[in-house]
Write a protein that holds these residues in place. Structure first.
Motif, PDB file in Angstrom:
ATOM      1  N   ARG A 188       0.741  -1.223  -0.037  1.00  0.00           N
ATOM      2  CA  ARG A 188       0.004  -0.047   0.081  1.00  0.00           C
ATOM      3  C   ARG A 188       0.892   1.310  -0.014  1.00  0.00           C
ATOM      4  O   ARG A 188       1.703   1.596   0.938  1.00  0.00           O
ATOM      5  CB  ARG A 188      -0.605  -0.162   1.296  1.00  0.00           C
ATOM      6  CG  ARG A 188      -1.802   1.276   1.371  1.00  0.00           C
ATOM      7  CD  ARG A 188      -2.886   0.861   2.260  1.00  0.00           C
ATOM      8  NE  ARG A 188      -3.773   2.046   2.327  1.00  0.00           N
ATOM      9  CZ  ARG A 188      -4.148   2.527   3.519  1.00  0.00           C
ATOM     10  NH1 ARG A 188      -4.024   2.264   4.725  1.00  0.00           N
ATOM     11  NH2 ARG A 188      -4.982   3.782   3.331  1.00  0.00           N
ATOM     12  N   VAL A 189       0.618   2.064  -1.017  1.00  0.00           N
ATOM     13  CA  VAL A 189       1.627   3.469  -1.163  1.00  0.00           C
ATOM     14  C   VAL A 189       0.634   4.454  -0.578  1.00  0.00           C
ATOM     15  O   VAL A 189       1.017   5.137   0.190  1.00  0.00           O
ATOM     16  CB  VAL A 189       1.740   3.622  -2.702  1.00  0.00           C
ATOM     17  CG1 VAL A 189       2.541   4.889  -2.885  1.00  0.00           C
ATOM     18  CG2 VAL A 189       2.534   2.385  -3.081  1.00  0.00           C
ATOM     19  N   GLU A 190      -0.571   4.383  -1.038  1.00  0.00           N
ATOM     20  CA  GLU A 190      -1.634   5.549  -0.439  1.00  0.00           C
ATOM     21  C   GLU A 190      -2.909   4.825  -0.295  1.00  0.00           C
ATOM     22  O   GLU A 190      -3.215   3.699  -0.536  1.00  0.00           O
ATOM     23  CB  GLU A 190      -1.548   6.674  -1.475  1.00  0.00           C
ATOM     24  CG  GLU A 190      -0.460   7.611  -1.769  1.00  0.00           C
ATOM     25  CD  GLU A 190      -0.548   8.478  -2.832  1.00  0.00           C
ATOM     26  OE1 GLU A 190      -1.729   8.502  -3.401  1.00  0.00           O
ATOM     27  OE2 GLU A 190       0.299   9.136  -3.223  1.00  0.00           O
ATOM     28  N   ARG A 191      -3.971   5.606   0.101  1.00  0.00           N
ATOM     29  CA  ARG A 191      -5.123   5.103   0.191  1.00  0.00           C
ATOM     30  C   ARG A 191      -5.892   4.363  -0.793  1.00  0.00           C
ATOM     31  O   ARG A 191      -6.260   3.226  -0.265  1.00  0.00           O
ATOM     32  CB  ARG A 191      -6.171   6.109   0.882  1.00  0.00           C
ATOM     33  CG  ARG A 191      -7.533   5.635   1.319  1.00  0.00           C
ATOM     34  CD  ARG A 191      -8.242   6.861   1.974  1.00  0.00           C
ATOM     35  NE  ARG A 191      -9.573   6.174   2.394  1.00  0.00           N
ATOM     36  CZ  ARG A 191      -9.791   5.922   3.759  1.00  0.00           C
ATOM     37  NH1 ARG A 191      -8.980   6.273   4.484  1.00  0.00           N
ATOM     38  NH2 ARG A 191     -11.028   5.421   4.001  1.00  0.00           N
ATOM     39  N   GLU A 192      -5.517   4.878  -1.843  1.00  0.00           N
ATOM     40  CA  GLU A 192      -6.300   4.453  -3.355  1.00  0.00           C
ATOM     41  C   GLU A 192      -5.320   3.625  -4.042  1.00  0.00           C
ATOM     42  O   GLU A 192      -5.570   3.167  -5.258  1.00  0.00           O
ATOM     43  CB  GLU A 192      -7.188   5.142  -3.671  1.00  0.00           C
ATOM     44  CG  GLU A 192      -8.551   5.310  -2.791  1.00  0.00           C
ATOM     45  CD  GLU A 192      -9.543   6.348  -3.707  1.00  0.00           C
ATOM     46  OE1 GLU A 192      -9.461   6.321  -4.831  1.00  0.00           O
ATOM     47  OE2 GLU A 192     -10.195   7.035  -3.024  1.00  0.00           O
ATOM     48  N   ALA A 193      -3.900   3.561  -3.666  1.00  0.00           N
ATOM     49  CA  ALA A 193      -2.940   2.904  -4.543  1.00  0.00           C
ATOM     50  C   ALA A 193      -2.169   1.628  -3.797  1.00  0.00           C
ATOM     51  O   ALA A 193      -1.520   1.724  -2.958  1.00  0.00           O
ATOM     52  CB  ALA A 193      -2.009   4.100  -4.886  1.00  0.00           C
ATOM     53  N   PHE A 194      -2.675   0.603  -4.277  1.00  0.00           N
ATOM     54  CA  PHE A 194      -2.272  -0.578  -3.619  1.00  0.00           C
ATOM     55  C   PHE A 194      -1.909  -1.763  -4.623  1.00  0.00           C
ATOM     56  O   PHE A 194      -2.445  -1.566  -5.886  1.00  0.00           O
ATOM     57  CB  PHE A 194      -2.896  -0.908  -2.323  1.00  0.00           C
ATOM     58  CG  PHE A 194      -4.408  -1.414  -2.908  1.00  0.00           C
ATOM     59  CD1 PHE A 194      -4.904  -2.704  -3.147  1.00  0.00           C
ATOM     60  CD2 PHE A 194      -5.408  -0.429  -2.729  1.00  0.00           C
ATOM     61  CE1 PHE A 194      -5.977  -2.955  -3.686  1.00  0.00           C
ATOM     62  CE2 PHE A 194      -6.842  -0.731  -3.234  1.00  0.00           C
ATOM     63  CZ  PHE A 194      -6.951  -2.240  -3.564  1.00  0.00           C
TER      64      PHE A 194
END
Length: 137
Positions: free
Chosen positions: A22-28
């Motif tokens: 998981r990089v960001e909330r919506e980037a995984f």
């Protein structure tokens, strides 16, 4: 949830059936364990920020050293720093996943990697057993 913090990039969350990167909330990204192989090596590290209590000092060097390892006398503020032995864990897959983690305690690094590889192998064994059972019926 066990997870590995990543200094440069997203964190890795180790779920029972997959790894979540998981990089960001919506980037995984979801990575399957059976695609990942892990290796460990020992790594000498020049520690300038203090030696962790669980690491082993294997030598000393200069903050700025010449190619032959001697003190570089051009710098007045040149002092000795410890060389510690760290464990380097590399996790790779055929799909482009490649991450490296440094651990300050090499024996614990090896324990982690052995457990990780045994856990990963358990998915392959289960998958093989399921496919064998399916062929038999």
């Amino acid at each position: 949830m066990p997870h590995l913090q990543n200094a440069k990039g997203g964190d890795f969350y180790l779920y029972p059936g997959f790894i979540l990167y998981r990089v960001e909330r919506e980037a995984f990204s979801v990575i399957e364990y059976h695609d990942v192989t892990g290796t460990a090596t020992l790594l000498p590290f020049h520690e300038e920020d203090g030696v962790p209590p669980d690491s082993k000092v294997i030598g000393l060097t200069w903050t700025r050293a010449n190619k032959d390892g001697s003190r570089d006398k051009r710098n007045a503020d040149n002092h000795k720093i410890p060389i510690t032995q760290y464990g380097l864990v590399t996790l790779k897959s055929q799909n482009g996943f490649w991450e490296e983690f440094h651990f300050s305690d090499p024996p614990k690094t090896l324990n982690f990697l052995n457990a990780f590889n045994a856990f990963t192998a358990s998915f392959t064994s289960t998958r093989m057993l399921i496919s064998w059972s399916a062929e038999k019926t």
